[in-house]
Design a protein around this motif. Sequence first.
Motif, PDB file in Angstrom:
ATOM      1  N   VAL A 282       6.376  -0.831  -1.713  1.00 54.14           N
ATOM      2  CA  VAL A 282       4.977  -0.560  -2.069  1.00 54.14           C
ATOM      3  C   VAL A 282       4.456  -1.652  -3.000  1.00 54.14           C
ATOM      4  CG1 VAL A 282       3.390   1.056  -3.195  1.00 54.14           C
ATOM      5  CG2 VAL A 282       5.186   1.916  -1.691  1.00 54.14           C
ATOM      6  N   HIS A 283       5.272  -2.060  -3.960  1.00 53.19           N
ATOM      7  CA  HIS A 283       4.879  -3.138  -4.878  1.00 53.19           C
ATOM      8  C   HIS A 283       4.604  -4.425  -4.103  1.00 53.19           C
ATOM      9  CE1 HIS A 283       4.887  -5.830  -8.332  1.00 53.19           C
ATOM     10  NE2 HIS A 283       5.755  -6.572  -7.661  1.00 53.19           N
TER      11      HIS A 283
ATOM     12  N   VAL B  81      -8.288  -3.510  -1.096  1.00 52.32           N
ATOM     13  CA  VAL B  81      -7.166  -3.366  -2.033  1.00 52.32           C
ATOM     14  C   VAL B  81      -7.473  -4.070  -3.354  1.00 52.32           C
ATOM     15  CG1 VAL B  81      -4.723  -3.887  -2.412  1.00 52.32           C
ATOM     16  CG2 VAL B  81      -5.475  -2.982  -0.218  1.00 52.32           C
TER      17      VAL B  81
ATOM     18  N   TYR C 299      -8.298  -1.849  -6.220  1.00 52.75           N
ATOM     19  CA  TYR C 299      -7.264  -0.923  -6.679  1.00 52.75           C
ATOM     20  C   TYR C 299      -6.378  -1.566  -7.733  1.00 52.75           C
ATOM     21  CZ  TYR C 299      -7.925   2.633  -3.077  1.00 52.75           C
ATOM     22  OH  TYR C 299      -8.426   3.644  -2.312  1.00 52.75           O
ATOM     23  N   THR C 300      -6.063  -0.815  -8.763  1.00 47.02           N
ATOM     24  CA  THR C 300      -4.974  -1.223  -9.649  1.00 47.02           C
ATOM     25  C   THR C 300      -3.684  -0.885  -8.907  1.00 47.02           C
ATOM     26  OG1 THR C 300      -4.764   0.934 -10.699  1.00 47.02           O
ATOM     27  CG2 THR C 300      -6.332  -0.655 -11.712  1.00 47.02           C
ATOM     28  N   GLU C 301      -2.591  -1.446  -9.365  1.00 47.49           N
ATOM     29  CA  GLU C 301      -1.336  -1.119  -8.686  1.00 47.49           C
ATOM     30  C   GLU C 301      -1.000   0.371  -8.798  1.00 47.49           C
ATOM     31  OE1 GLU C 301       3.201  -2.656  -7.943  1.00 47.49           O
ATOM     32  OE2 GLU C 301       1.871  -3.870  -9.180  1.00 47.49           O
TER      33      GLU C 301
ATOM     34  N   PHE D 113      -2.990   2.143  -6.207  1.00 44.83           N
ATOM     35  CA  PHE D 113      -2.485   1.849  -4.860  1.00 44.83           C
ATOM     36  C   PHE D 113      -1.220   2.662  -4.584  1.00 44.83           C
ATOM     37  CE2 PHE D 113       0.031  -0.711  -1.850  1.00 44.83           C
ATOM     38  CZ  PHE D 113      -0.875  -0.792  -0.799  1.00 44.83           C
ATOM     39  N   VAL D 114      -0.332   2.729  -5.559  1.00 42.93           N
ATOM     40  CA  VAL D 114       0.888   3.523  -5.398  1.00 42.93           C
ATOM     41  C   VAL D 114       0.514   4.976  -5.126  1.00 42.93           C
ATOM     42  CG1 VAL D 114       2.936   4.415  -6.586  1.00 42.93           C
ATOM     43  CG2 VAL D 114       2.345   1.978  -6.755  1.00 42.93           C
TER      44      VAL D 114
ATOM     45  N   SER E  33      -3.353  -7.619  -2.291  1.00 32.50           N
ATOM     46  CA  SER E  33      -4.288  -7.981  -3.365  1.00 32.50           C
ATOM     47  C   SER E  33      -4.429  -9.497  -3.452  1.00 32.50           C
ATOM     48  CB  SER E  33      -3.890  -7.355  -4.688  1.00 32.50           C
ATOM     49  OG  SER E  33      -2.611  -7.745  -5.087  1.00 32.50           O
TER      50      SER E  33
ATOM     51  N   TYR F 184       1.418  -4.189  -2.076  1.00 31.31           N
ATOM     52  CA  TYR F 184       0.258  -4.316  -2.961  1.00 31.31           C
ATOM     53  C   TYR F 184       0.042  -5.776  -3.365  1.00 31.31           C
ATOM     54  CZ  TYR F 184      -2.771  -4.092  -6.993  1.00 31.31           C
ATOM     55  OH  TYR F 184      -3.809  -4.310  -7.866  1.00 31.31           O
ATOM     56  N   GLN F 185       1.107  -6.444  -3.759  1.00 30.88           N
ATOM     57  CA  GLN F 185       0.987  -7.840  -4.183  1.00 30.88           C
ATOM     58  C   GLN F 185       0.440  -8.704  -3.053  1.00 30.88           C
ATOM     59  OE1 GLN F 185       1.399  -9.089  -7.325  1.00 30.88           O
ATOM     60  NE2 GLN F 185       1.595  -6.928  -7.857  1.00 30.88           N
TER      61      GLN F 185
END
Length: 93
Positions: A78-79, A36, A39-41, A44-45, A86, A82-83
């Motif tokens: 999802v945010h 991850v 990946y940029t956010e 990832f989205v 990452s 990701y946070q």
Amino acid sequence: GPPARGRYLALTVCTECHSMDLAGAPDGSAPNLVVVASYTEPDFVRLMRTGVPVGERELGLMGLVARERFSQLNDDEVHDLYQYLSARARDRP
């Protein structure tokens, strides 16, 4: 809060394929989720909504699961996922 929710989501929705420690499947069928970090956010989205990763390659099961299950997560979930993933990747030695 968001960090706890991200961890909860990772341990709830990712462990089925990526193992309980998120280090990937022993047989190599699912990668360590430190990936991850690459990946940029927005990327990832896109992965979570459509099953299409960076590089446009076909992911097989992950693509299917993303389209059928992960696309049901709301934007905040999802945010937060990701946070969490990452940050976990950045904190790995």
